[in-house]
Scaffold this motif. Structure first.
Motif, PDB file in Angstrom:
ATOM      1  N   ALA A   1      -6.538   5.207  -4.054  1.00 20.35           N
ATOM      2  CA  ALA A   1      -7.542   4.486  -3.106  1.00 20.35           C
ATOM      3  C   ALA A   1      -6.407   4.054  -2.064  1.00 20.35           C
ATOM      4  O   ALA A   1      -5.602   3.404  -2.232  1.00 20.35           O
ATOM      5  CB  ALA A   1      -7.904   3.418  -3.944  1.00 20.35           C
ATOM      6  N   GLY A   2      -6.913   4.236  -1.034  1.00 20.49           N
ATOM      7  CA  GLY A   2      -6.347   3.701   0.515  1.00 20.49           C
ATOM      8  C   GLY A   2      -6.636   2.274   0.990  1.00 20.49           C
ATOM      9  O   GLY A   2      -8.000   2.053   0.727  1.00 20.49           O
ATOM     10  N   LEU A   3      -5.694   1.681   1.382  1.00 18.12           N
ATOM     11  CA  LEU A   3      -5.942   0.205   1.945  1.00 18.12           C
ATOM     12  C   LEU A   3      -5.556   0.436   3.362  1.00 18.12           C
ATOM     13  O   LEU A   3      -5.200   1.503   4.031  1.00 18.12           O
ATOM     14  CB  LEU A   3      -5.395  -0.827   1.271  1.00 18.12           C
ATOM     15  CG  LEU A   3      -6.062  -1.006  -0.048  1.00 18.12           C
ATOM     16  CD1 LEU A   3      -5.609  -0.684  -1.443  1.00 18.12           C
ATOM     17  CD2 LEU A   3      -6.795  -2.347  -0.236  1.00 18.12           C
ATOM     18  N   GLU A   4      -5.336  -0.803   3.935  1.00 15.64           N
ATOM     19  CA  GLU A   4      -4.782  -0.716   5.505  1.00 15.64           C
ATOM     20  C   GLU A   4      -3.583   0.187   5.628  1.00 15.64           C
ATOM     21  O   GLU A   4      -3.441   1.042   6.417  1.00 15.64           O
ATOM     22  CB  GLU A   4      -4.572  -2.200   6.130  1.00 15.64           C
ATOM     23  CG  GLU A   4      -3.885  -3.132   5.103  1.00 15.64           C
ATOM     24  CD  GLU A   4      -3.797  -4.445   5.919  1.00 15.64           C
ATOM     25  OE1 GLU A   4      -3.603  -4.360   6.989  1.00 15.64           O
ATOM     26  OE2 GLU A   4      -3.801  -5.485   5.194  1.00 15.64           O
ATOM     27  N   ASN A   5      -2.513  -0.079   4.925  1.00 16.59           N
ATOM     28  CA  ASN A   5      -1.268   0.723   5.000  1.00 16.59           C
ATOM     29  C   ASN A   5      -0.541   1.060   3.827  1.00 16.59           C
ATOM     30  O   ASN A   5       0.643   1.275   3.580  1.00 16.59           O
ATOM     31  CB  ASN A   5      -0.343   0.400   6.022  1.00 16.59           C
ATOM     32  CG  ASN A   5       0.090  -1.048   5.733  1.00 16.59           C
ATOM     33  OD1 ASN A   5      -0.226  -1.648   4.894  1.00 16.59           O
ATOM     34  ND2 ASN A   5       1.219  -1.557   6.635  1.00 16.59           N
TER      35      ASN A   5
END
Ligand code: ZN
Length: 244
Positions: A106-110
């Motif tokens: 799962a990706g977040l801001e960076n």
């Protein structure tokens, strides 16, 4: 943005409470690398807290096992007994929540979160040999993982790879190198296995690229008593004292 990164809570409310007390006011959002339940005696309380407070969660193998998504033949007898007990104990709402948890990454801001590794949610990344081939699959320059219950990090420096800091150290903040990539394990909140029985967590400030791998003592005795009172296997209580 300041993140509290949690992994492998395993239904241990006392450990989670201690982490929250120790980190109060030091983060804006919480993310989780999976294994909310299994082993510990408070799966419902921990899952309800995660539902309410954690913005991004990926599923762990015990989450799958405890909500019926996993063939329990793959589990050892103790983990299987705990999974069946947890399944009986959880409310329909919490079971449904676990069933819907996404598989990582799962990706977040960076940065990104996964349970086992970026390529396999069930892979154990323990050694440099395990980490080395994963360099080209990292979904983001900073990737948090769990599953091993061992706090620490791997740093990818161009063609080289090195392990930075393993467990048992006092809380200390590092500024990550802008040019390097990292695979970071916050350690286990609810069942540490790196010979340090204290609950583990990470704080990550994306603005300053600052990482803290923290540990905090918690009320192990109460967590153990609850496990025994629930009729869960004794070993699950015993191992909390040694962090193994
Ligand atoms: Zn776990």
């Amino acid at each position: 943005m300041r993140y509290l990164v949690l992994s492998d809570l395993h239904g241990n409310w006392e450990a989670l409470s201690a982490v929250l007390t120790a980190t109060a006011g030091r983060y804006d959002s919480v993310v989780c690398c999976g294994d909310l339940v299994g082993y510990g005696a408070d799966p419902g309380r921990v899952t309800s807290w995660v539902r309410e407070h954690v913005s991004v969660v990926v599923r762990g193998n015990h989450d799958r096992a405890c909500c019926g998504l996993e063939n329990l033949d793959w589990f050892n007898p103790i983990a299987r007994a705990a999974a069946l007990w947890t399944q009986r104990t959880l409310s329909p709402e919490n079971l449904a929540y676990l069933r819907e948890l996404p598989k990582g990454p799962a990706g977040l801001e960076n940065f990104a979160v996964v349970h086992g590794s970026p390529v396999d949610e069930d892979e154990y990344v323990v050694s440099l040999e395990d980490a080395r081939p994963l360099g080209e699959y990292l979904p983001a320059p900073r990737c948090f993982f769990g599953h091993t219950h061992i706090q620490g990090a791997f740093e990818y420096v161009r063609q080289n790879l090195r392990t930075i800091r393993l467990s048992g150290l006092p809380s200390e903040t590092w500024i990550l190198d802008r040019d390097n990539w990292y695979l970071i394990n916050p350690g286990s909140v609810g069942q540490p296995r790196d010979c340090d029985p204290r609950a583990a967590f990470a704080l990550f400030d994306t603005d300053g690229d600052a990482l803290t791998l923290g540990r905090v003592e918690y009320d192990i005795l109460t967590a153990q008593r609850k496990i025994l009172a629930a009729g869960l296997p004794d070993l699950l209580a015993l191992r909390l004292a040694t962090g193994e």
